[in-house]
Design a protein around this motif. Structure first.
Motif, short mmCIF file in Angstrom:
data_model
loop_
_atom_site.label_atom_id
_atom_site.label_comp_id
_atom_site.label_asym_id
_atom_site.label_seq_id
_atom_site.Cartn_x
_atom_site.Cartn_y
_atom_site.Cartn_z
N CYS A 428 0.75 -1.34 -0.38
CA CYS A 428 0.08 0.42 -0.27
C CYS A 428 1.02 1.01 -0.06
CB CYS A 428 -0.85 -0.18 1.12
SG CYS A 428 0.06 0.14 2.70
N ILE A 429 2.49 1.17 0.24
CA ILE A 429 2.73 2.39 0.21
C ILE A 429 2.97 2.69 -1.35
CG2 ILE A 429 5.34 3.19 0.08
CD1 ILE A 429 4.32 2.91 2.61
N ASN A 430 2.65 4.63 -0.93
CA ASN A 430 2.80 4.53 -2.01
C ASN A 430 1.31 4.80 -3.64
OD1 ASN A 430 4.97 5.77 -2.91
ND2 ASN A 430 5.67 4.92 -3.71
N ARG A 431 0.10 4.19 -3.01
CA ARG A 431 -1.32 3.04 -2.97
C ARG A 431 -1.57 3.70 -1.68
NH1 ARG A 431 0.52 3.66 -7.29
NH2 ARG A 431 0.25 2.77 -9.21
N GLY A 432 -1.98 4.35 -0.51
CA GLY A 432 -2.53 5.18 0.10
C GLY A 432 -1.97 5.30 1.08
N CYS A 433 -0.75 4.86 1.35
CA CYS A 433 0.51 4.84 3.03
C CYS A 433 1.24 5.78 2.28
CB CYS A 433 0.25 3.53 3.23
SG CYS A 433 -1.11 2.11 3.34
N GLY A 434 1.70 6.61 3.08
CA GLY A 434 2.86 7.04 3.54
C GLY A 434 3.75 7.08 4.59
N LYS A 435 5.33 7.98 5.08
CA LYS A 435 5.82 7.48 5.73
C LYS A 435 5.02 7.97 6.83
CE LYS A 435 9.33 9.82 3.71
NZ LYS A 435 10.38 10.61 3.52
N SER A 436 3.61 8.56 7.21
CA SER A 436 3.19 8.55 8.80
C SER A 436 2.54 7.00 9.12
CB SER A 436 2.20 9.13 8.58
OG SER A 436 1.33 9.07 7.59
N GLU A 437 1.57 6.13 8.38
CA GLU A 437 1.65 4.97 8.16
C GLU A 437 2.77 3.84 8.62
OE1 GLU A 437 -1.42 6.88 5.62
OE2 GLU A 437 0.44 6.78 5.76
N LEU A 438 3.31 4.41 7.55
CA LEU A 438 5.44 3.16 8.10
C LEU A 438 6.05 3.80 9.57
CD1 LEU A 438 7.46 1.01 6.67
CD2 LEU A 438 8.51 3.44 6.23
N ALA A 439 5.77 4.80 9.67
CA ALA A 439 6.02 5.58 11.20
C ALA A 439 5.51 4.28 12.29
CB ALA A 439 6.33 6.62 11.54
N ALA A 440 4.39 4.74 12.18
CA ALA A 440 3.12 4.02 12.83
C ALA A 440 3.37 2.73 13.37
CB ALA A 440 1.77 4.47 12.71
N ALA A 441 3.05 1.84 11.96
CA ALA A 441 3.71 0.24 12.40
C ALA A 441 5.30 0.11 12.21
CB ALA A 441 3.58 -0.29 10.17
N VAL A 442 5.56 1.13 13.01
CA VAL A 442 7.83 0.36 12.98
C VAL A 442 7.11 0.56 14.78
CG1 VAL A 442 9.36 1.73 13.67
CG2 VAL A 442 9.00 0.87 10.88
N LEU A 463 13.46 -1.98 15.21
CA LEU A 463 13.59 -1.37 14.47
C LEU A 463 13.71 0.77 14.53
CD1 LEU A 463 11.01 -3.01 11.87
CD2 LEU A 463 13.23 -3.50 11.88
N SER A 464 14.24 1.18 13.30
CA SER A 464 13.69 1.93 12.98
C SER A 464 14.66 3.04 12.02
CB SER A 464 15.39 3.23 14.75
OG SER A 464 16.38 2.61 13.87
N LEU A 465 13.27 4.28 11.69
CA LEU A 465 13.59 4.84 10.53
C LEU A 465 14.66 5.52 10.27
CD1 LEU A 465 10.18 4.89 9.41
CD2 LEU A 465 11.19 3.40 8.51
N PRO A 466 15.33 6.00 8.85
CA PRO A 466 16.20 6.97 8.78
C PRO A 466 15.47 8.36 9.07
CG PRO A 466 15.98 5.67 7.11
CD PRO A 466 15.45 5.68 7.56
N SER A 467 16.60 9.16 8.96
CA SER A 467 15.79 10.68 9.24
C SER A 467 15.22 10.90 8.02
CB SER A 467 16.42 11.97 9.50
OG SER A 467 18.28 11.85 8.89
N ASN A 468 16.24 10.72 7.18
CA ASN A 468 15.91 10.77 4.77
C ASN A 468 15.31 9.60 4.49
OD1 ASN A 468 15.66 13.65 5.10
ND2 ASN A 468 17.46 13.40 5.65
N TYR A 469 14.50 9.02 3.47
CA TYR A 469 14.49 8.20 2.82
C TYR A 469 13.28 8.94 2.08
CZ TYR A 469 10.43 7.04 6.08
OH TYR A 469 9.45 7.16 6.50
N GLU A 470 13.27 7.51 1.10
CA GLU A 470 12.05 7.82 -0.36
C GLU A 470 11.71 6.81 -0.53
OE1 GLU A 470 10.94 10.71 -1.73
OE2 GLU A 470 12.57 12.16 0.21
N PHE A 471 10.59 6.51 -0.50
CA PHE A 471 10.10 5.29 -1.21
C PHE A 471 10.01 5.61 -3.08
CE2 PHE A 471 6.58 5.95 2.13
CZ PHE A 471 7.82 5.23 2.93
N GLY A 472 10.95 4.60 -3.83
CA GLY A 472 11.62 5.20 -4.75
C GLY A 472 11.28 6.53 -5.66
N ASP A 473 11.36 6.43 -6.77
CA ASP A 473 11.76 7.50 -7.82
C ASP A 473 10.69 7.25 -8.86
OD1 ASP A 473 12.80 9.75 -7.94
OD2 ASP A 473 14.40 9.50 -9.46
#
Length: 548
Positions: A428-442, A463-473
């Protein structure tokens, strides 16, 4: 403890830990000797009837029916040994041929107005794929008579001859001398030690698999060492697709045509790859529990009548399904007034299987696939003095993805990469989910799982997420060509052209890692490579063409 900090010599390489693999044993000739005259030939037949009925001057109907058959897509001359009954089923007869490959098709075109400028079209059909013939060759070695072909012998078929080998993944538990080498885990056995194992035990395995009577099917290769790969289930339907479309086309002024289509394609029996039906790495209550019990010692491995296993037993599995839905719009300008162009846009919604993430639930990875928006524009313009300029512009947005956690088996199914728990749906990332949903899942992962042990007894990481990351290009590329043509006696032409690809040098980053407990999570490691027109780094080329 012997892990070298720097690799300088072969000895350093041999001190690296051995993580598992296979050893080729036997005659590598393909097809293997048993029944070779039948195995090396595949006969393909296809019969069809089709017709077109012009019901009126404005309505045309096309219809047809085809049937195809191939004689040797599967090993229909080799039954399965009783050892495989828990995996294959009670009916041990050979894999069945496919006789129901019927392909009906139906289409229509209807001019709906008196000007004959508007056409409605629709059609549908069933289309069958064939099978790669090499896929059945490995099975012939495993279920053929002893000595029939080359076997990929797994490391789990060897036993440990060394004192002090530690199973790191099992919390430092020693591997007993004489016990089979553990599967899907890291031990302190080095590559050099494993080569010693091959030198000591390999000749024994080779002798046990030496050919005696290549027409004797009472004992098969797989019974000699209790593991196998690339086998076929009893029913193995080849891939097929149901393709349907309906659309409208309208001729516009200025030599333009506008068309819009709705398309649906459903692909069934797509190959999921080789799946371990033996579930050799499955854990139940923390205990390794394959379907066929694991052999306790080398004597059982070498006993053809012992119903035990020494490794995975994989089968080709055509259980996939993919669905492609799209709305396609295209505007064509025919060549007139010194120019032409085509502009097309696709709004897509594709879904399907995205890899095996749970052997207990093959549809667990069902989710969206591919770019949602795809745009392409191309054209050619004739200029004065024999010059011509052409261009292609293409672009698409980011596709969906599913972050995962490596080295963890939560449910004991034997896979060691788990999708992150807690997202609304797979991919669902890039299909209705984003960084906020991933942070909550982590955060939920760290609260629910981190610090505990998985089904193999390994610690589950925080688990921890980096300060800067992208979901592809996204993808974008603009390419142009300038051509100068010289004409001599109207028959001979010389065209000199120069081309520039990715004019704006768009990065089109790639090589992203979406494993959360990897230091490179969400970081690009590459950009699209340059193969002239693919969106790689800006590139130029010149060329010429002579025509007569």
């Amino acid at each position: 403890p012997n892990l070298p900090s720097v690799i300088r010599t072969n000895a350093d390489l041999l001190n690296l830990p051995f993580a598992g693999g296979v050893v080729g044993i036997g005659n590598p000739a393909q097809p293997p000797p048993y029944n070779i005259d039948k195995a090396k030939i595949n006969r393909r037949a296809r019969w069809f009837v089709q017709d077109t009925w012009k019901a009126t001057n404005s309505f045309t109907l096309n219809y047809g029916l085809a049937w195809n058959f191939e004689s040797t897509l599967v090993n229909n001359d080799l039954s399965k040994p009783a050892l495989l009954a828990p995996l294959y089923g009670r009916d041990l007869s050979p894999t069945r041929n496919n006789y129901n490959n019927y392909s009906p098709s139906l289409g229509m075109a209807w001019n709906i107005d008196k000007s004959k400028k508007t056409v409605i079209r629709a059609g549908g059909g069933v289309y069958w794929e064939t099978e790669l013939l090499w896929r059945r060759l490995q099975e012939r070695s495993f279920i053929g008579p002893v000595g029939n072909g080359r076997i990929q012998f797994p490391h789990t078929g060897f036993v440990n001859p060394f004192q002090g080998i530690i199973d790191v993944a099992a919390g430092g538990r020693p591997v007993a001398v004489g016990a089979p080498l553990p599967a899907n885990t890291l031990t302190t056995m080095t590559l050099g030690q494993f080569l010693q194992v091959i030198n000591q035990q390999g000749p024994v395995v080779s002798a046990a698999l030496a050919p005696t009577n290549l027409n004797d099917l009472s004992v098969r290769n797989i019974q000699r060492f209790k593991a196998g790969s690339q086998l076929y289930p009893l029913d193995y339907p080849v891939q097929r697709s149901y393709q349907m479309s309906v659309g409208i086309q309208r001729e516009l002024p200025w030599n333009m045509v506008l068309s819009a289509d709705l398309v649906r394609r459903v692909f069934v029996n797509t190959l999921l790859g080789e799946l371990d039906y033996n579930r050799f790495n499955r854990r139940i209550n923390g205990v390794q529990t394959p379907v066929i019990p694991r052999c306790a010692n080398a004597a059982q491995v070498n006993d053809p009548n012992a119903n035990c296993s020494s490794g995975s037993i994989t089968f080709w599995t055509p259980a996939g399904r993919n669905v492609y839905n799209a709305a396609l719009v295209k505007l064509d300008k025919r060549f007139s007034n010194r120019f032409l162009f085509t502009a097309s846009y696709a709004f897509t919604f594709s879904s399907g299987y995205n890899g095996i993430v749970n052997l207990d639930q093959l549809n667990a990875s069902w989710g969206p696939q591919g770019a949602r928006h795809i745009l392409n524009v191309s054209g050619i313009v004739d200029l004065p003095l024999g010059f011509q300029i052409g261009f292609i512009s293409s672009g698409s947005n980011r596709g969906p993805l599913m972050p995962s956690v490596a080295g963890v088996d939560l449910d004991g199914d034997g896979t060691t990469t788990e999708p992150i728990q807690g997202l609304p749906s797979f991919n669902c990332i890039n299909r209705g989910c984003g960084k906020s949903e991933l942070a909550a899942a982590v955060a939920r992962w760290n609260q629910t799982y981190a610090g505990k042990q998985d089904s193999r007894g390994q610690n589950i990481p925080q688990l921890s997420l980096p300060s800067n990351y992208e979901f592809g290009d996204s993808f974008s590329s603009q390419d142009i060509r300038l051509t100068k043509t010289f004409t001599w006696r109207d028959r001979y032409k010389l065209s000199i052209f120069g081309e520039m690809f990715n004019v704006f040098n768009t990065a089109n980053l790639s090589g992203y890692n979406f494993t959360i407990n990897n230091a490179l999570f969400g970081q690009p490691t590459q950009r699209a490579t340059q193969v002239f027109g693919s969106g790689g780094p800006r590139a130029l080329q010149v060329g010429g063409r002579v025509s007569f």
